[in-house]
Design a protein around this motif. Structure first.
Motif, PDB file in Angstrom:
ATOM      1  N   SER A 113     -12.099-135.205  75.219  1.00  0.00           N
ATOM      2  CA  SER A 113     -12.765-136.357  75.827  1.00  0.00           C
ATOM      3  C   SER A 113     -11.907-137.611  75.708  1.00  0.00           C
ATOM      4  N   VAL A 114     -11.332-137.813  74.529  1.00  0.00           N
ATOM      5  CA  VAL A 114     -10.480-138.987  74.308  1.00  0.00           C
ATOM      6  C   VAL A 114      -9.270-138.949  75.233  1.00  0.00           C
ATOM      7  N   GLN A 115      -8.664-137.769  75.381  1.00  0.00           N
ATOM      8  CA  GLN A 115      -7.481-137.654  76.232  1.00  0.00           C
ATOM      9  C   GLN A 115      -7.810-137.957  77.693  1.00  0.00           C
ATOM     10  N   LEU A 116      -8.985-137.545  78.152  1.00  0.00           N
ATOM     11  CA  LEU A 116      -9.397-137.841  79.526  1.00  0.00           C
ATOM     12  C   LEU A 116      -9.552-139.343  79.743  1.00  0.00           C
TER      13      LEU A 116
ATOM     14  N   LEU B 192     -10.007-145.347  69.006  1.00  0.00           N
ATOM     15  CA  LEU B 192      -9.906-145.285  70.467  1.00  0.00           C
ATOM     16  C   LEU B 192      -9.004-146.388  70.998  1.00  0.00           C
ATOM     17  N   ASP B 193      -9.111-147.587  70.428  1.00  0.00           N
ATOM     18  CA  ASP B 193      -8.238-148.681  70.866  1.00  0.00           C
ATOM     19  C   ASP B 193      -6.776-148.366  70.577  1.00  0.00           C
ATOM     20  N   ARG B 194      -6.503-147.756  69.427  1.00  0.00           N
ATOM     21  CA  ARG B 194      -5.122-147.422  69.071  1.00  0.00           C
ATOM     22  C   ARG B 194      -4.584-146.292  69.943  1.00  0.00           C
ATOM     23  N   ALA B 195      -5.442-145.328  70.291  1.00  0.00           N
ATOM     24  CA  ALA B 195      -5.011-144.219  71.145  1.00  0.00           C
ATOM     25  C   ALA B 195      -4.598-144.735  72.526  1.00  0.00           C
ATOM     26  N   ILE B 196      -5.381-145.658  73.074  1.00  0.00           N
ATOM     27  CA  ILE B 196      -5.038-146.230  74.380  1.00  0.00           C
ATOM     28  C   ILE B 196      -3.791-147.098  74.257  1.00  0.00           C
ATOM     29  N   GLY B 197      -3.695-147.843  73.161  1.00  0.00           N
ATOM     30  CA  GLY B 197      -2.527-148.690  72.932  1.00  0.00           C
ATOM     31  C   GLY B 197      -1.249-147.885  72.818  1.00  0.00           C
TER      32      GLY B 197
ATOM     33  N   ALA C 245     -15.841-131.770  58.043  1.00  0.00           N
ATOM     34  CA  ALA C 245     -14.781-132.724  57.751  1.00  0.00           C
ATOM     35  C   ALA C 245     -14.504-133.602  58.973  1.00  0.00           C
ATOM     36  N   GLN C 246     -13.982-134.803  58.715  1.00  0.00           N
ATOM     37  CA  GLN C 246     -13.675-135.722  59.807  1.00  0.00           C
ATOM     38  C   GLN C 246     -12.638-135.127  60.755  1.00  0.00           C
ATOM     39  N   VAL C 247     -11.710-134.329  60.221  1.00  0.00           N
ATOM     40  CA  VAL C 247     -10.693-133.720  61.070  1.00  0.00           C
ATOM     41  C   VAL C 247     -11.329-132.772  62.082  1.00  0.00           C
ATOM     42  N   ASP C 248     -12.438-132.129  61.703  1.00  0.00           N
ATOM     43  CA  ASP C 248     -13.159-131.257  62.635  1.00  0.00           C
ATOM     44  C   ASP C 248     -13.758-132.055  63.784  1.00  0.00           C
ATOM     45  N   VAL C 249     -14.377-133.183  63.453  1.00  0.00           N
ATOM     46  CA  VAL C 249     -14.999-134.018  64.485  1.00  0.00           C
ATOM     47  C   VAL C 249     -13.926-134.577  65.413  1.00  0.00           C
ATOM     48  N   GLY C 250     -12.799-134.982  64.824  1.00  0.00           N
ATOM     49  CA  GLY C 250     -11.698-135.488  65.647  1.00  0.00           C
ATOM     50  C   GLY C 250     -11.176-134.435  66.607  1.00  0.00           C
ATOM     51  N   ALA C 251     -11.085-133.190  66.128  1.00  0.00           N
ATOM     52  CA  ALA C 251     -10.619-132.100  66.989  1.00  0.00           C
ATOM     53  C   ALA C 251     -11.598-131.860  68.136  1.00  0.00           C
ATOM     54  N   ALA C 252     -12.884-131.963  67.834  1.00  0.00           N
ATOM     55  CA  ALA C 252     -13.901-131.758  68.873  1.00  0.00           C
ATOM     56  C   ALA C 252     -13.832-132.837  69.954  1.00  0.00           C
ATOM     57  N   LEU C 253     -13.456-134.049  69.566  1.00  0.00           N
ATOM     58  CA  LEU C 253     -13.433-135.164  70.512  1.00  0.00           C
ATOM     59  C   LEU C 253     -12.109-135.322  71.242  1.00  0.00           C
ATOM     60  N   GLN C 254     -11.108-134.514  70.874  1.00  0.00           N
ATOM     61  CA  GLN C 254      -9.754-134.710  71.397  1.00  0.00           C
ATOM     62  C   GLN C 254      -9.697-134.660  72.922  1.00  0.00           C
TER      63      GLN C 254
END
Length: 342
Positions: free
Chosen positions: A261-264, A301-306, A250-259
């Motif tokens: 890296s995105v936060q860094l 990613l753009d929204r997370a940084i925003g 599921a997409q939620v799984d992939v998002g959890a895996a990337l959390q």
């Protein structure tokens, strides 16, 4: 005089050798040539190495080769780790894009990360010259990326560019053709792929290869929490039985895996803003932040940084090609070339 004559016999060429992709742009051509930065090497019984495949053909072999064949990615974290393989890769790509072998080597702009040491710069120069370049100009990636994204890098106005590549992420604040502040971290698309592999092992009991993890990132990768039913079937090896098994991820799984890296990446942007001089920070508040690089198109990613900065964040057009386009622009503009010279 001689440079003018030689210039008429060869074409200026901008090259961005990335961890994931090598991109080349020749003066006078619109399209950017792209190929995976990968070479398949055959080790024969005498201990000698032979190049079997380059680029896309080699990338397709990743994880599928016999013991005497190895797929090598000679660029890691934006730096050359296997010089002879990188030279073979670059020479092959230069000849392929030109469609012929030129009598006179081209004038080349090679992109390098900001903060590259003198030893590393010399290695990049030697690499390009060994591959056939006549003259080599080193261009710092943040300035090249900003120019390629259409930012007015030579003006007295603060600009922030965030370059998210496969091997690393670089945040830079630019003004008057110079880099005022830069922060780099070894987080990028490759690290995200590995995070997906580890997540599937921990939560689904299945291990997959790099190509499958990359496909999951491309199809379902997201930087923000999602609540939808998007899924993708992936096949791998069951950790308990050792047999092949398919699971629907599921997409939620992939998002959890990337959390992580995105936060860094988000933290690096926030930290860079905190270290930016006040007047330039005010400019960036007006102009916003520009995302470039091969991972810039990661959904959200753009929204997370925003959300973290309260600033407008935009993804550049064709973000993966911004750096090589900026390097090509520098070859035609002496002022820009001097500003971006590494």
């Amino acid at each position: 005089m001689l440079n003018t004559v030689f210039g008429a016999m060869s074409a200026d060429m901008a090259i961005d050798m990335g961890t994931f992709q090598t991109r080349i742009l020749i003066k006078g051509r619109d399209g950017v040539a792209r190929a995976p930065s990968a070479v398949a090497i055959l080790h024969d019984r005498h201990g000698e190495r032979h190049m079997m495949a380059v680029g896309q053909e080699a990338w397709a072999m990743l994880g599928r080769t016999p013991s005497d064949v190895r797929v090598i990615r000679p660029i890691r974290d934006g730096l050359i780790t296997e010089f002879d393989v990188a030279e073979a890769l670059l020479r092959h790509q230069m000849v392929s894009i030109q469609g012929r072998r030129l009598w006179v080597g081209p004038r080349v702009a090679m992109c390098i990360p900001y903060g590259t040491t003198e030893v590393e710069k010399r290695a990049v120069r030697e690499l390009a010259e060994a591959a056939g370049a006549r003259t080599v100009h080193l261009v710092e990636q943040p300035l090249a990326a900003a120019a390629g994204a259409g930012l007015p890098v030579t003006e007295a106005c603060g600009q922030m560019v965030v370059d998210v590549g496969a091997g690393h992420t670089q945040v830079a604040v630019i003004s008057l053709g110079g880099i005022v502040y830069s922060l780099g971290l070894k987080v990028g698309g490759d690290h995200m792929d590995q995070a997906i592999v580890h997540h599937l092992e921990a939560h689904h009991g299945i291990t997959v290869g790099t190509l499958s993890a990359n496909a999951l990132k491309e199809k379902l990768g997201t930087a923000l929490p999602v609540a939808n039913q998007k899924r993708m079937e992936v096949r791998g090896r069951d950790l308990d039985s050792g047999f092949p098994r398919a699971v629907k991820v599921a997409q939620v799984d992939v998002g959890a895996a990337l959390q992580e890296s995105v936060q860094l990446i988000v933290d690096a942007v926030v930290s860079s803003l905190e270290h930016t001089p006040p007047d330039l920070a005010a400019d960036i508040a007006n102009t916003g932040i520009v995302l470039v690089g091969g991972v810039a198109h990661l959904d959200g990613l753009d929204r997370a940084i925003g959300h973290a900065t309260g600033l407008a964040v935009v993804v550049a057009e064709d973000p993966a090609a911004c750096t090589v386009r900026g390097a090509s622009m520098a070859l035609q503009n002496r002022n820009l070339l001097q500003a971006a010279a590494g």
